[in-house]
Design a protein around this motif. Sequence first.
Motif, mmCIF file in Angstrom:
data_model
loop_
_atom_site.group_PDB
_atom_site.id
_atom_site.type_symbol
_atom_site.label_atom_id
_atom_site.label_comp_id
_atom_site.label_asym_id
_atom_site.label_seq_id
_atom_site.Cartn_x
_atom_site.Cartn_y
_atom_site.Cartn_z
ATOM 1 N N UNK A 1 3.634 0.740 -3.804
ATOM 2 C CA UNK A 1 2.306 1.230 -3.297
ATOM 3 C C UNK A 1 1.454 -0.095 -3.344
ATOM 4 N N UNK A 2 2.040 -1.223 -4.038
ATOM 5 C CA UNK A 2 1.176 -2.556 -3.837
ATOM 6 C C UNK A 2 -0.076 -2.331 -4.929
ATOM 7 N N UNK A 3 0.339 -1.923 -6.165
ATOM 8 C CA UNK A 3 -0.583 -1.681 -6.931
ATOM 9 C C UNK A 3 -0.168 -2.421 -8.377
ATOM 10 N N UNK A 4 -0.554 -3.780 -8.360
ATOM 11 C CA UNK A 4 0.005 -4.380 -9.807
ATOM 12 C C UNK A 4 -0.964 -4.073 -10.852
ATOM 13 N N UNK A 5 -2.207 -3.477 -10.494
ATOM 14 C CA UNK A 5 -3.310 -3.265 -11.513
ATOM 15 C C UNK A 5 -2.448 -1.812 -12.214
ATOM 16 N N UNK A 6 -2.111 -1.136 -11.713
ATOM 17 C CA UNK A 6 -1.560 0.089 -12.163
ATOM 18 C C UNK A 6 -0.428 -0.356 -12.899
ATOM 19 N N UNK A 7 0.565 -0.803 -12.475
ATOM 20 C CA UNK A 7 1.840 -1.387 -13.055
ATOM 21 C C UNK A 7 1.302 -2.139 -14.579
ATOM 22 N N UNK B 1 9.706 -5.763 -15.114
ATOM 23 C CA UNK B 1 8.873 -6.642 -13.953
ATOM 24 C C UNK B 1 9.977 -6.608 -12.991
ATOM 25 N N UNK B 2 11.205 -6.559 -12.954
ATOM 26 C CA UNK B 2 12.271 -6.355 -11.889
ATOM 27 C C UNK B 2 12.120 -4.951 -11.113
ATOM 28 N N UNK B 3 11.729 -3.862 -11.823
ATOM 29 C CA UNK B 3 11.417 -2.600 -11.498
ATOM 30 C C UNK B 3 10.245 -2.772 -10.239
ATOM 31 N N UNK B 4 9.023 -3.546 -10.874
ATOM 32 C CA UNK B 4 8.014 -3.547 -10.093
ATOM 33 C C UNK B 4 8.276 -4.399 -8.679
ATOM 34 N N UNK B 5 9.033 -5.634 -8.874
ATOM 35 C CA UNK B 5 9.413 -6.555 -7.898
ATOM 36 C C UNK B 5 10.336 -5.703 -6.888
ATOM 37 N N UNK B 6 11.143 -5.161 -7.314
ATOM 38 C CA UNK B 6 12.261 -4.517 -6.518
ATOM 39 C C UNK B 6 11.391 -3.331 -5.445
ATOM 40 N N UNK B 7 10.176 -2.642 -6.255
ATOM 41 C CA UNK B 7 9.739 -1.649 -5.529
ATOM 42 C C UNK B 7 8.930 -2.091 -4.273
ATOM 43 N N UNK B 8 8.305 -3.512 -4.744
ATOM 44 C CA UNK B 8 7.650 -4.118 -3.525
ATOM 45 C C UNK B 8 8.562 -4.733 -2.395
ATOM 46 N N UNK B 9 9.703 -5.138 -2.906
ATOM 47 C CA UNK B 9 10.593 -5.570 -1.946
ATOM 48 C C UNK B 9 11.122 -4.549 -1.032
ATOM 49 N N UNK B 10 11.229 -3.396 -1.641
ATOM 50 C CA UNK B 10 11.849 -2.179 -0.764
ATOM 51 C C UNK B 10 10.409 -1.797 0.163
ATOM 52 N N UNK B 11 9.428 -1.758 0.064
ATOM 53 C CA UNK B 11 8.186 -1.582 0.580
ATOM 54 C C UNK B 11 8.179 -2.511 1.753
ATOM 55 N N UNK C 1 4.519 1.651 11.560
ATOM 56 C CA UNK C 1 4.078 2.618 10.858
ATOM 57 C C UNK C 1 3.101 1.951 9.966
ATOM 58 N N UNK C 2 1.682 2.614 9.477
ATOM 59 C CA UNK C 2 0.615 2.235 9.046
ATOM 60 C C UNK C 2 0.898 2.467 7.476
ATOM 61 N N UNK C 3 0.324 1.506 6.596
ATOM 62 C CA UNK C 3 0.335 1.551 5.047
ATOM 63 C C UNK C 3 -0.150 2.953 4.633
ATOM 64 N N UNK C 4 0.225 3.719 3.827
ATOM 65 C CA UNK C 4 -0.299 4.976 3.487
ATOM 66 C C UNK C 4 -1.446 4.725 2.715
ATOM 67 N N UNK C 5 -1.551 3.688 1.797
ATOM 68 C CA UNK C 5 -2.773 3.319 1.154
ATOM 69 C C UNK C 5 -3.477 2.079 1.690
ATOM 70 N N UNK C 6 -4.424 1.875 2.172
ATOM 71 C CA UNK C 6 -5.093 0.738 2.469
ATOM 72 C C UNK C 6 -5.944 0.123 1.462
ATOM 73 N N UNK C 7 -5.426 -0.982 0.731
ATOM 74 C CA UNK C 7 -6.337 -1.636 -0.278
ATOM 75 C C UNK C 7 -7.635 -2.240 0.084
ATOM 76 N N UNK C 8 -8.576 -2.032 -0.687
ATOM 77 C CA UNK C 8 -9.876 -2.935 -0.188
ATOM 78 C C UNK C 8 -9.536 -4.417 -0.223
#
Length: 129
Positions: free
Chosen positions: A28-34, A53-63, A73-80
């Motif tokens: 989801x591109x949410x490092x603040x929640x991570x 940290x690897x779990x976070x970066x693997x998710x980011x790479x997957x996205x 496909x547009x992102x589900x959540x658009x960050x401000x």
Amino acid sequence: PTEAAEEEAAAEAERAAAHALLRVCGIGGRPDEALRVAFALRQDGLEPDRACFSAYTNGKASARKTRAASRRAAPVVRLSDVARLAAPGYERLLRLECCPETVGGGKPLKIRIQLTAPEEHQQEGVVGG
């Protein structure tokens, strides 16, 4: 099973759940929640580690791979704009929490803090001058 074995199994289950959450934060591109997940782990007595940290970066790479595969496909959540600007800072803090040895060129920073006043001031009861 002994009580120690049950505690170890509970800690392992919590760590697995945290890894899943961190992966979702990366997707989801949410490092603040991570970062919040890493803090929660620490509060529960578990140290966030390199695998977190690897779990976070693997998710980011997957996205990134998913978005590259489906260009329309547009992102589900658009960050401000603010969230996008703050994301690198949160990621650096997350890395610092999970694997501090990798921040700052691979050398851990050691800081020495002296909590006692110099001897000449201790007798007078004056601290610092």
